[in-house]
Every structure is written in structure tokens, then in C-alpha cells.
Enzyme design. Structure first.
Site, PDB file in Angstrom:
ATOM      1  N   ALA A   1     -18.827 -39.714  28.294  1.00 15.98           N
ATOM      2  CA  ALA A   1     -19.274 -39.666  26.938  1.00 15.98           C
ATOM      3  C   ALA A   1     -18.421 -38.915  26.165  1.00 15.98           C
ATOM      4  O   ALA A   1     -18.569 -37.601  26.465  1.00 15.98           O
ATOM      5  CB  ALA A   1     -20.890 -39.534  26.940  1.00 15.98           C
TER       6      ALA A   1
ATOM      7  N   ARG B   1       5.270 -39.816  26.119  1.00 16.51           N
ATOM      8  CA  ARG B   1       3.871 -39.472  26.723  1.00 16.51           C
ATOM      9  C   ARG B   1       3.912 -40.087  28.212  1.00 16.51           C
ATOM     10  O   ARG B   1       4.883 -40.826  28.712  1.00 16.51           O
ATOM     11  CB  ARG B   1       2.866 -40.723  25.847  1.00 16.51           C
ATOM     12  CG  ARG B   1       2.788 -40.098  24.577  1.00 16.51           C
ATOM     13  CD  ARG B   1       1.834 -38.894  24.242  1.00 16.51           C
ATOM     14  NE  ARG B   1       1.670 -38.528  22.777  1.00 16.51           N
ATOM     15  CZ  ARG B   1       2.448 -37.641  22.317  1.00 16.51           C
ATOM     16  NH1 ARG B   1       3.615 -37.097  22.951  1.00 16.51           N
ATOM     17  NH2 ARG B   1       2.150 -37.286  20.950  1.00 16.51           N
TER      18      ARG B   1
ATOM     19  N   TYR C   1     -10.304 -32.494  19.125  1.00 21.65           N
ATOM     20  CA  TYR C   1     -10.601 -32.989  20.199  1.00 21.65           C
ATOM     21  C   TYR C   1     -10.016 -32.309  21.340  1.00 21.65           C
ATOM     22  O   TYR C   1     -10.796 -32.111  22.274  1.00 21.65           O
ATOM     23  CB  TYR C   1      -9.928 -34.556  20.126  1.00 21.65           C
ATOM     24  CG  TYR C   1      -9.708 -35.335  21.531  1.00 21.65           C
ATOM     25  CD1 TYR C   1     -10.864 -35.707  21.929  1.00 21.65           C
ATOM     26  CD2 TYR C   1      -8.648 -35.226  22.028  1.00 21.65           C
ATOM     27  CE1 TYR C   1     -10.963 -36.288  22.988  1.00 21.65           C
ATOM     28  CE2 TYR C   1      -8.669 -35.899  23.371  1.00 21.65           C
ATOM     29  CZ  TYR C   1      -9.858 -36.511  23.806  1.00 21.65           C
ATOM     30  OH  TYR C   1      -9.832 -37.084  25.171  1.00 21.65           O
TER      31      TYR C   1
END
Ligand code: NAD
Length: 311
Positions: free
Chosen positions: A72, A207, A139
Site C-alpha cells: 500500500a 528505464r 516518493y
């Protein structure tokens, strides 16, 4: 085994919960549905709506659980720049809450979904776990802080902790929020509708795109692997792909030539990211199986949002 998956109604969590029940395990999911969708869960998964900061709810759900998957989180890098306090409260505070409740309930192990974003800008590729992290967003800071809490509280409270630094996961069921959608489903949607694909920067930024089934395989292995306590382990494809190459791959799978629109005033983010997978191979027996071309084709085949448009 009996598992709790926090964030289990999300993209990665639901795929994991469904795999675990298919393998015969008992799975409970806790998700506040801020981004998740419980309809994607198999009927045998026991779903509870709630917040990871709700410790009494966690006590109830952790009864008899042997391993927690803590997934979560708030997950958007650009959104975290706007709401750092929320990212800290959910991703850091929520992780500490899960650890406290695990201590109280006597749960043995937690597998945490950290992120390749913690590496930030590095002089060398591929990125390995011994490098000094250089988080570039709230983040990424929140994921690194959560890794730290796992390690310290795990040692203190006798909980086995393992953090998987997941790189750019993609696959069927990936969220497509209106603001800041992840690149692969967003590019696919635009390509299928004949719209233009906007690229931030020059498209040369790289990436490491890893297909959801490979991520789930790594998560499953981490629940029972020996010698992973306090470890941080990369999970990616091990292949470095530029945004321009990704657009070519999407064009190839759709049989279309795509002309991206470059927005050079927008920052394209960290310049390079590619995961070194040696530790994952050694500790988890991990070897990614799905190439980008195969993964994109599977997404078109299995995700109804794209399957309908692709016909
Ligand atoms: P997601 O948004 O689909 O899943 C996150 C889930 O957490 C959602 O279902 C959301 O409703 C739930 N959630 C958010 N706040 C909550 C709260 N306070 N209480 C309970 N539930 C809450 O994202 P995802 O891509 O499935 O990511 C899952 C995890 O993997 C996250 O921790 C993310 O940071 C990590 N991760 C994902 C990627 C990726 O490429 N998808 C890469 C690295 C790490």
C-alpha cells in the site's frame, strides 16, 4: 501459508494476491481503495477496505498471518512533488504502523515493495544495491525512509524484513489515472486511438520495464527464501530501454509507425535506469522471463481496455 497483502487491490497487489490464492494460500487484502479496485480480486481473496494507519484493523487482519506483503502506498512521482506530506504520512507513517502491528501480532516476515527510484541519478549502470541512493522526489525519499524503518524496527523487534526495489512494472490492469499516468498504458492508449504520444525531454532517457508476472514471481519467492533478512534486492528486467525505443516497440506490436511529440521544456526525469539483477538471481533464483515485445503483446491480449481498441 496465510498472507496479508496491503494495497492488494492495486495493480501489483491484485496480481500477487490472485497468484497466491491460485497456489493454494490463504490471502487477506487491506486496501483503502484510494487507487485500487477490489473487483480484480479472485473470489477466494478476503478483501477488507481500510487504511494502513488503522492499527486495530491491522491487529484483526494479522491474526495467524505468517508473512505480510506491504504494497500500500501513494505511487506517483510527480504527484509526490505536490503533496509531500501525504506521501510521507502514507508511505512512511503507514509502513511504521504496519511494522508496529506486526510486532504486536507476532508476524515473522514482511516483504516490502520499494522502488528503483531510490537510486536517482547515478554515474554508472546497471544500478546495484551497494550504490549510495540519491532519491530525487518525495516518493523516492519515502521509499528509502520506509526501507530504513523496516531494517531498524525489524532488527529491534525480531521481524524478518526484505525490500524489493521494483523498477518500472507494467502489464494488464495497470492504473491509468487522468493525471500523470504511467508511460506504457498511456502510450498504448494514445497509439490505439490515433492520438499523439507526448514525450517529456528528448526521449533518450532510459528505464527498466519489467512485466507484472516477473514482479509477482519475485514477490512470491521473497516470502520463503532463506538469507533475505534485512536485504534490499533489485527487481527489473535487466534491460535498459529508452523512451524512444519503447515507442518503437509499441509501434512494432501495433503495426503502426508512431510520431511522438517532444515537449523539451518538460523534465524527462532521471537520465538512465537499469537494474543489476545479480543479487535477485542469487537470493531469489530470479530470472525475468518476459521481454518487452512479449509483455506489450500480452497487455494487448489480456487487458480489455486495450484488447477492444486493438481489434
Ligand atoms: P497501485 O496504486 O495500483 O497500488 C497501491 C494500492 O495501495 C492501491 O490499491 C491503493 O488503493 C492502496 N493504498 C494507497 N494508500 C493506502 C492506504 N493509506 N491504506 C490502504 N491502502 C492504500 O500501485 P502499484 O503500481 O500496484 O504499486 C504497488 C506498490 O509497488 C507500491 O508500494 C509502489 O510504490 C510499488 N512500486 C510500484 C512500481 C510500479 O512500477 N508499478 C515500481 C516500484 C515500486
Amino acid at each position: 501459508m496465510r498472507f496479508l497483502v496491503t494495497g492488494g487491490a492495486g495493480f501489483i497487489g491484485a496480481a500477487l494476491a490472485n497468484r497466491l490464492v491460485a497456489e493454494g494460500h490463504e490471502v487477506r487484502v487491506l486496501d483503502d481503495l484510494s487507487a485500487g479496485d477490489p473487483s480484480r480480486l479472485h473470489a477466494d481473496v478476503s478483501f477488507t477496505r481500510g487504511d494502513i494507519n488503522d492499527i486495530p484493523k491491522l491487529w484483526t487482519l494479522l491474526h495467524g498471518v505468517e508473512c505480510v506483503y506491504h504494497l500500500a502506498a501513494r505511487v506517483s512521482v510527480p504527484e509526490s512533488m505536490l503533496y509531500p506530506r501525504d506521501y510521507n504520512a502514507v508511505n512512511v507513517g503507514g509502513t511504521v504502523a504496519v511494522l508496529e502491528a506486526m510486532r504486536d501480532a507476532g508476524v515473522k516476515r514482511v516483504v516490502f515493495s520499494s522502488s528503483g527510484a531510490v537510486y536517482g541519478e547515478q554515474a554508472q549502470q546497471p544500478l546495484h544495491e551497494g550504490m549510495l541512493p540519491d532519491p530525487r522526489s518525495p516518493y523516492a525519499v519515502s521509499k528509502l525512509a520506509a526501507e530504513g524503518y523496516l531494517r531498524v524496527m525489524g532488527i529491534r523487534w525480531g521481524i524478518e524484513t526484505v525490500s524489493l526495489r521494483i523498477f518500472n512494472a507494467y502489464g494488464p490492469g495497470q492504473q491509468l489515472p487522468a493525471a500523470h499516468p504511467p508511460v506504457i498504458p498511456s502510450f498504448l492508449r494514445h497509439a490505439l486511438r490515433g492520438g499523439s504520444i507526448s514525450v517529456h525531454g528528448d526521449g533518450k532517457q532510459t528505464r527498466d520495464y519489467v512485466y507484472i508476472d516477473d514482479v509477482v514471481t519475485a514477490l512470491v519467492a521473497a516470502a520463503t527464501a532463506p538469507n533475505v533478512d534485512r536485504k534490499v534486492i533489485n527487481i527489473g528486467s535487466g534491460v535498459e530501454t529508452s523512451v524512444n525505443e519503447l515507442i518503437e516497440a509499441i509501434g512494432a506490436v501495433l503495426g503502426k509507425s508512431l510520431a511522438p511529440l517532444y515537449i523539451r521544456t518538460q523534465d524527462g526525469g532521471v537520465s538512465r535506469m537499469c537494474a543489476d539483477l545479480r543479487l535477485a538471481a542469487e537470493l531469489l533464483g530470479y530470472k525475468p522471463k518476459v521481454s518487452l515485445a512479449q509483455g506489450l503483446a500480452l497487455m494487448l491480449e489480456r487487458d480489455p481496455r486495450f484488447a477492444v481498441a486493438a481489434r
